[in-house]
Design a protein around this motif. Structure first.
Motif, PDB file in Angstrom:
ATOM      1  N   ASP A 110     -96.227 -71.952  26.775  1.00  0.00           N
ATOM      2  CA  ASP A 110     -97.212 -71.476  25.799  1.00  0.00           C
ATOM      3  C   ASP A 110     -98.402 -70.825  26.483  1.00  0.00           C
ATOM      4  OD1 ASP A 110     -95.664 -72.363  23.708  1.00  0.00           O
ATOM      5  OD2 ASP A 110     -96.636 -74.319  23.592  1.00  0.00           O
ATOM      6  N   GLY A 111     -98.782 -71.342  27.649  1.00  0.00           N
ATOM      7  CA  GLY A 111     -99.945 -70.798  28.333  1.00  0.00           C
ATOM      8  C   GLY A 111     -99.685 -69.488  29.037  1.00  0.00           C
ATOM      9  N   SER A 112     -98.427 -69.081  29.125  1.00  0.00           N
ATOM     10  CA  SER A 112     -98.088 -67.844  29.842  1.00  0.00           C
ATOM     11  C   SER A 112     -98.011 -66.633  28.937  1.00  0.00           C
ATOM     12  CB  SER A 112     -96.739 -68.011  30.566  1.00  0.00           C
ATOM     13  OG  SER A 112     -96.807 -69.035  31.529  1.00  0.00           O
ATOM     14  N   TRP A 113     -98.215 -66.816  27.628  1.00  0.00           N
ATOM     15  CA  TRP A 113     -98.089 -65.710  26.680  1.00  0.00           C
ATOM     16  C   TRP A 113     -99.317 -65.635  25.792  1.00  0.00           C
ATOM     17  CZ3 TRP A 113     -93.643 -62.707  26.927  1.00  0.00           C
ATOM     18  CH2 TRP A 113     -92.617 -63.226  27.708  1.00  0.00           C
ATOM     19  N   ILE A 114     -99.574 -64.447  25.261  1.00  0.00           N
ATOM     20  CA  ILE A 114    -100.699 -64.243  24.362  1.00  0.00           C
ATOM     21  C   ILE A 114    -100.285 -63.276  23.261  1.00  0.00           C
ATOM     22  CG2 ILE A 114    -101.648 -62.334  25.760  1.00  0.00           C
ATOM     23  CD1 ILE A 114    -104.434 -63.325  24.914  1.00  0.00           C
ATOM     24  N   SER A 115    -100.734 -63.550  22.029  1.00  0.00           N
ATOM     25  CA  SER A 115    -100.404 -62.702  20.881  1.00  0.00           C
ATOM     26  C   SER A 115    -101.376 -61.534  20.797  1.00  0.00           C
ATOM     27  CB  SER A 115    -100.456 -63.513  19.578  1.00  0.00           C
ATOM     28  OG  SER A 115     -99.490 -64.547  19.598  1.00  0.00           O
ATOM     29  N   VAL A 116    -100.837 -60.327  20.678  1.00  0.00           N
ATOM     30  CA  VAL A 116    -101.651 -59.111  20.609  1.00  0.00           C
ATOM     31  C   VAL A 116    -101.106 -58.231  19.483  1.00  0.00           C
ATOM     32  CG1 VAL A 116    -102.426 -57.051  21.841  1.00  0.00           C
ATOM     33  CG2 VAL A 116    -102.180 -59.197  23.065  1.00  0.00           C
ATOM     34  N   ARG A 117    -102.020 -57.665  18.699  1.00  0.00           N
ATOM     35  CA  ARG A 117    -101.634 -56.784  17.610  1.00  0.00           C
ATOM     36  C   ARG A 117    -101.608 -55.333  18.086  1.00  0.00           C
ATOM     37  NH1 ARG A 117    -101.663 -57.609  12.282  1.00  0.00           N
ATOM     38  NH2 ARG A 117    -102.854 -59.535  12.562  1.00  0.00           N
ATOM     39  N   CYS A 118    -100.539 -54.630  17.736  1.00  0.00           N
ATOM     40  CA  CYS A 118    -100.414 -53.217  18.106  1.00  0.00           C
ATOM     41  C   CYS A 118    -101.395 -52.383  17.294  1.00  0.00           C
ATOM     42  CB  CYS A 118     -98.978 -52.738  17.875  1.00  0.00           C
ATOM     43  SG  CYS A 118     -98.749 -50.960  18.130  1.00  0.00           S
ATOM     44  N   PRO A 119    -102.199 -51.533  17.933  1.00  0.00           N
ATOM     45  CA  PRO A 119    -103.160 -50.716  17.184  1.00  0.00           C
ATOM     46  C   PRO A 119    -102.496 -49.603  16.379  1.00  0.00           C
ATOM     47  CG  PRO A 119    -103.165 -50.105  19.505  1.00  0.00           C
ATOM     48  CD  PRO A 119    -102.278 -51.303  19.386  1.00  0.00           C
ATOM     49  N   ALA A 120    -101.224 -49.322  16.664  1.00  0.00           N
ATOM     50  CA  ALA A 120    -100.551 -48.228  15.957  1.00  0.00           C
ATOM     51  C   ALA A 120     -99.875 -48.703  14.674  1.00  0.00           C
ATOM     52  CB  ALA A 120     -99.526 -47.565  16.879  1.00  0.00           C
ATOM     53  N   CYS A 121     -99.117 -49.816  14.757  1.00  0.00           N
ATOM     54  CA  CYS A 121     -98.356 -50.261  13.587  1.00  0.00           C
ATOM     55  C   CYS A 121     -98.819 -51.603  13.034  1.00  0.00           C
ATOM     56  CB  CYS A 121     -96.864 -50.336  13.939  1.00  0.00           C
ATOM     57  SG  CYS A 121     -96.460 -51.659  15.125  1.00  0.00           S
ATOM     58  N   GLY A 122     -99.702 -52.302  13.751  1.00  0.00           N
ATOM     59  CA  GLY A 122    -100.192 -53.590  13.282  1.00  0.00           C
ATOM     60  C   GLY A 122     -99.287 -54.760  13.591  1.00  0.00           C
ATOM     61  N   ARG A 123     -98.165 -54.507  14.250  1.00  0.00           N
ATOM     62  CA  ARG A 123     -97.226 -55.575  14.583  1.00  0.00           C
ATOM     63  C   ARG A 123     -97.832 -56.506  15.634  1.00  0.00           C
ATOM     64  NH1 ARG A 123     -90.995 -54.587  16.582  1.00  0.00           N
ATOM     65  NH2 ARG A 123     -90.694 -56.531  17.721  1.00  0.00           N
ATOM     66  N   VAL A 124     -97.615 -57.806  15.475  1.00  0.00           N
ATOM     67  CA  VAL A 124     -98.112 -58.802  16.431  1.00  0.00           C
ATOM     68  C   VAL A 124     -96.943 -59.272  17.294  1.00  0.00           C
ATOM     69  CG1 VAL A 124     -99.195 -61.045  16.734  1.00  0.00           C
ATOM     70  CG2 VAL A 124     -99.952 -59.536  14.886  1.00  0.00           C
ATOM     71  N   ASP A 125     -97.077 -59.096  18.593  1.00  0.00           N
ATOM     72  CA  ASP A 125     -96.059 -59.539  19.543  1.00  0.00           C
ATOM     73  C   ASP A 125     -96.715 -60.408  20.601  1.00  0.00           C
ATOM     74  OD1 ASP A 125     -93.495 -58.566  18.791  1.00  0.00           O
ATOM     75  OD2 ASP A 125     -94.117 -56.542  19.327  1.00  0.00           O
ATOM     76  N   GLU A 126     -95.895 -61.220  21.267  1.00  0.00           N
ATOM     77  CA  GLU A 126     -96.382 -62.023  22.384  1.00  0.00           C
ATOM     78  C   GLU A 126     -96.048 -61.314  23.686  1.00  0.00           C
ATOM     79  OE1 GLU A 126     -94.891 -66.006  22.120  1.00  0.00           O
ATOM     80  OE2 GLU A 126     -96.625 -66.623  20.942  1.00  0.00           O
ATOM     81  N   TRP A 127     -97.069 -61.211  24.556  1.00  0.00           N
ATOM     82  CA  TRP A 127     -96.907 -60.553  25.848  1.00  0.00           C
ATOM     83  C   TRP A 127     -97.412 -61.480  26.936  1.00  0.00           C
ATOM     84  CZ3 TRP A 127     -93.904 -56.572  25.411  1.00  0.00           C
ATOM     85  CH2 TRP A 127     -93.911 -55.821  24.228  1.00  0.00           C
ATOM     86  N   PRO A 128     -96.962 -61.285  28.178  1.00  0.00           N
ATOM     87  CA  PRO A 128     -97.375 -62.184  29.263  1.00  0.00           C
ATOM     88  C   PRO A 128     -98.880 -62.128  29.521  1.00  0.00           C
ATOM     89  CG  PRO A 128     -95.479 -60.872  29.916  1.00  0.00           C
ATOM     90  CD  PRO A 128     -95.975 -60.291  28.637  1.00  0.00           C
ATOM     91  N   GLN A 129     -99.461 -63.282  29.772  1.00  0.00           N
ATOM     92  CA  GLN A 129    -100.854 -63.333  30.218  1.00  0.00           C
ATOM     93  C   GLN A 129    -100.949 -62.573  31.538  1.00  0.00           C
ATOM     94  OE1 GLN A 129    -103.741 -64.614  29.222  1.00  0.00           O
ATOM     95  NE2 GLN A 129    -103.353 -66.182  27.696  1.00  0.00           N
ATOM     96  N   PRO A 130    -101.900 -61.641  31.672  1.00  0.00           N
ATOM     97  CA  PRO A 130    -101.990 -60.888  32.931  1.00  0.00           C
ATOM     98  C   PRO A 130    -102.396 -61.786  34.092  1.00  0.00           C
ATOM     99  CG  PRO A 130    -103.847 -60.377  31.486  1.00  0.00           C
ATOM    100  CD  PRO A 130    -102.901 -61.210  30.677  1.00  0.00           C
ATOM    101  N   GLU A 131    -101.663 -61.651  35.198  1.00  0.00           N
ATOM    102  CA  GLU A 131    -101.928 -62.447  36.386  1.00  0.00           C
ATOM    103  C   GLU A 131    -101.833 -61.570  37.622  1.00  0.00           C
ATOM    104  OE1 GLU A 131     -99.103 -65.603  36.454  1.00  0.00           O
ATOM    105  OE2 GLU A 131     -99.908 -66.633  34.697  1.00  0.00           O
ATOM    106  N   LEU A 132    -102.452 -62.022  38.697  1.00  0.00           N
ATOM    107  CA  LEU A 132    -102.316 -61.348  39.987  1.00  0.00           C
ATOM    108  C   LEU A 132    -102.394 -62.389  41.087  1.00  0.00           C
ATOM    109  CD1 LEU A 132    -105.276 -60.949  41.643  1.00  0.00           C
ATOM    110  CD2 LEU A 132    -105.695 -59.468  39.705  1.00  0.00           C
ATOM    111  N   GLY A 133    -101.817 -62.062  42.225  1.00  0.00           N
ATOM    112  CA  GLY A 133    -101.827 -62.966  43.367  1.00  0.00           C
ATOM    113  C   GLY A 133    -102.869 -62.556  44.392  1.00  0.00           C
ATOM    114  N   CYS A 134    -103.695 -63.508  44.801  1.00  0.00           N
ATOM    115  CA  CYS A 134    -104.704 -63.243  45.821  1.00  0.00           C
ATOM    116  C   CYS A 134    -104.078 -63.443  47.201  1.00  0.00           C
ATOM    117  CB  CYS A 134    -105.889 -64.178  45.639  1.00  0.00           C
ATOM    118  SG  CYS A 134    -107.228 -63.926  46.850  1.00  0.00           S
ATOM    119  N   GLY A 135    -104.656 -62.794  48.195  1.00  0.00           N
ATOM    120  CA  GLY A 135    -104.152 -62.910  49.557  1.00  0.00           C
ATOM    121  C   GLY A 135    -104.246 -64.310  50.126  1.00  0.00           C
ATOM    122  N   CYS A 136    -105.109 -65.154  49.537  1.00  0.00           N
ATOM    123  CA  CYS A 136    -105.248 -66.524  50.035  1.00  0.00           C
ATOM    124  C   CYS A 136    -104.159 -67.441  49.491  1.00  0.00           C
ATOM    125  CB  CYS A 136    -106.628 -67.082  49.674  1.00  0.00           C
ATOM    126  SG  CYS A 136    -106.872 -67.401  47.906  1.00  0.00           S
ATOM    127  N   GLY A 137    -103.299 -66.900  48.617  1.00  0.00           N
ATOM    128  CA  GLY A 137    -102.225 -67.693  48.054  1.00  0.00           C
ATOM    129  C   GLY A 137    -102.477 -68.187  46.643  1.00  0.00           C
TER     130      GLY A 137
END
Length: 250
Positions: A50-77
């Motif tokens: 549940d914590g890896s996804w977020i609901s976002v509404r499309c600005p074009a059609c209004g549809r709500v889909d779940e997409w991955p929470q944005p993440e990145l890896g730091c050089g320190c691990g």
């Protein structure tokens, strides 16, 4: 342009420039997540579904889909989760042509048109030699053999399926292989796609019993290649993304 924010690692204090990924809505419109530049990045210590996804509404059609929470890896691990404004509509992402400045006039001869059939010309490869499937591990070996045949290097097959569900891995590709007698569901497709996104790798799914309808629809939306394996170890394409994977030279 997609949102770009500065993300500071709370562990080593290093700053990273992060650009929001563009996701394909089912209506065809590209959208990006509304990033919060004013909030601090969060260190990911324990990952949950549940914590890896977020609901976002499309600005074009209004549809709500779940997409991955944005993440990145730091050089320190450290794995960092980039904050997103919850409850807000996604940002309409312009096509790549809209981001480019107008081209200067050119007096070159126009290039000859490429026939549409040329895009479907198969890539020349030697005859595929399948691995007969008698056990669950044979199914993984068959998938790995096929990916090597497609041109992916450094393929490794896991003895046991890890918690990530990635059974076959290479520097630029990952694959999930389902040897069960039940069709693959939506969650397996979305989890595989998320793993590919995090690893910056092509994600491919193989199954012996096929896919439920919802999983096929979701895979088409995510452009994730689906294959069905028969007991001779020969994969058969299920969707257009799989056809495109075969047609792509490497």
């Amino acid at each position: 342009m997609a949102d770009r924010v500065l993300v500071r690692c709370p562990v080593c204090r290093r700053e990273h420039s992060y650009t929001a990924p563009v996701y394909p809505c089912g209506c065809g419109a590209p959208i990006t997540l509304p990033l919060l530049s004013s909030a601090a990045a969060i260190q990911v210590r324990h990952r949950t579904w549940d914590g890896s996804w977020i609901s976002v509404r499309c600005p074009a059609c209004g549809r709500v889909d779940e997409w991955p929470q944005p993440e990145l890896g730091c050089g320190c691990g450290t794995t960092l989760r980039v904050p997103v404004a919850r409850g807000r509509t996604g940002v309409a992402a312009p096509s790549s042509s809209a981001d480019r400045p107008p081209a200067e006039p050119s007096f070159r001869e126009p290039a000859p048109a490429v026939p549409a059939s040329a895009a479907r010309v198969p890539v020349p490869r030697p005859a595929f030699r399948p691995v007969t499937i008698r056990t669950a591990h044979d199914a993984k070996l068959a998938a790995g053999q096929y990916l090597r045949w497609l041109g992916f290097d450094g393929i490794r097959v896991a003895e046991r399926t890890p918690t990530s569900g990635v059974d076959v891995r290479g520097p630029s590709v990952i694959a999930h292989v389902d040897p069960s007698t039940s069709p693959v569901g939506v969650r397996d497709v979305e989890t595989l796609w998320l793993n590919g996104l995090n690893d910056s790798a092509v994600a491919v799914c193989f199954a012996l019993a096929g896919y439920v309808r919802e999983a096929r629809v979701r895979a088409d939306e995510l452009r994730l290649p689906l294959f069905v394996l028969d007991l001779t170890g020969t994969p058969r394409t299920v969707n257009e993304a799989a056809e495109q994977l075969i047609r792509t030279p490497r």
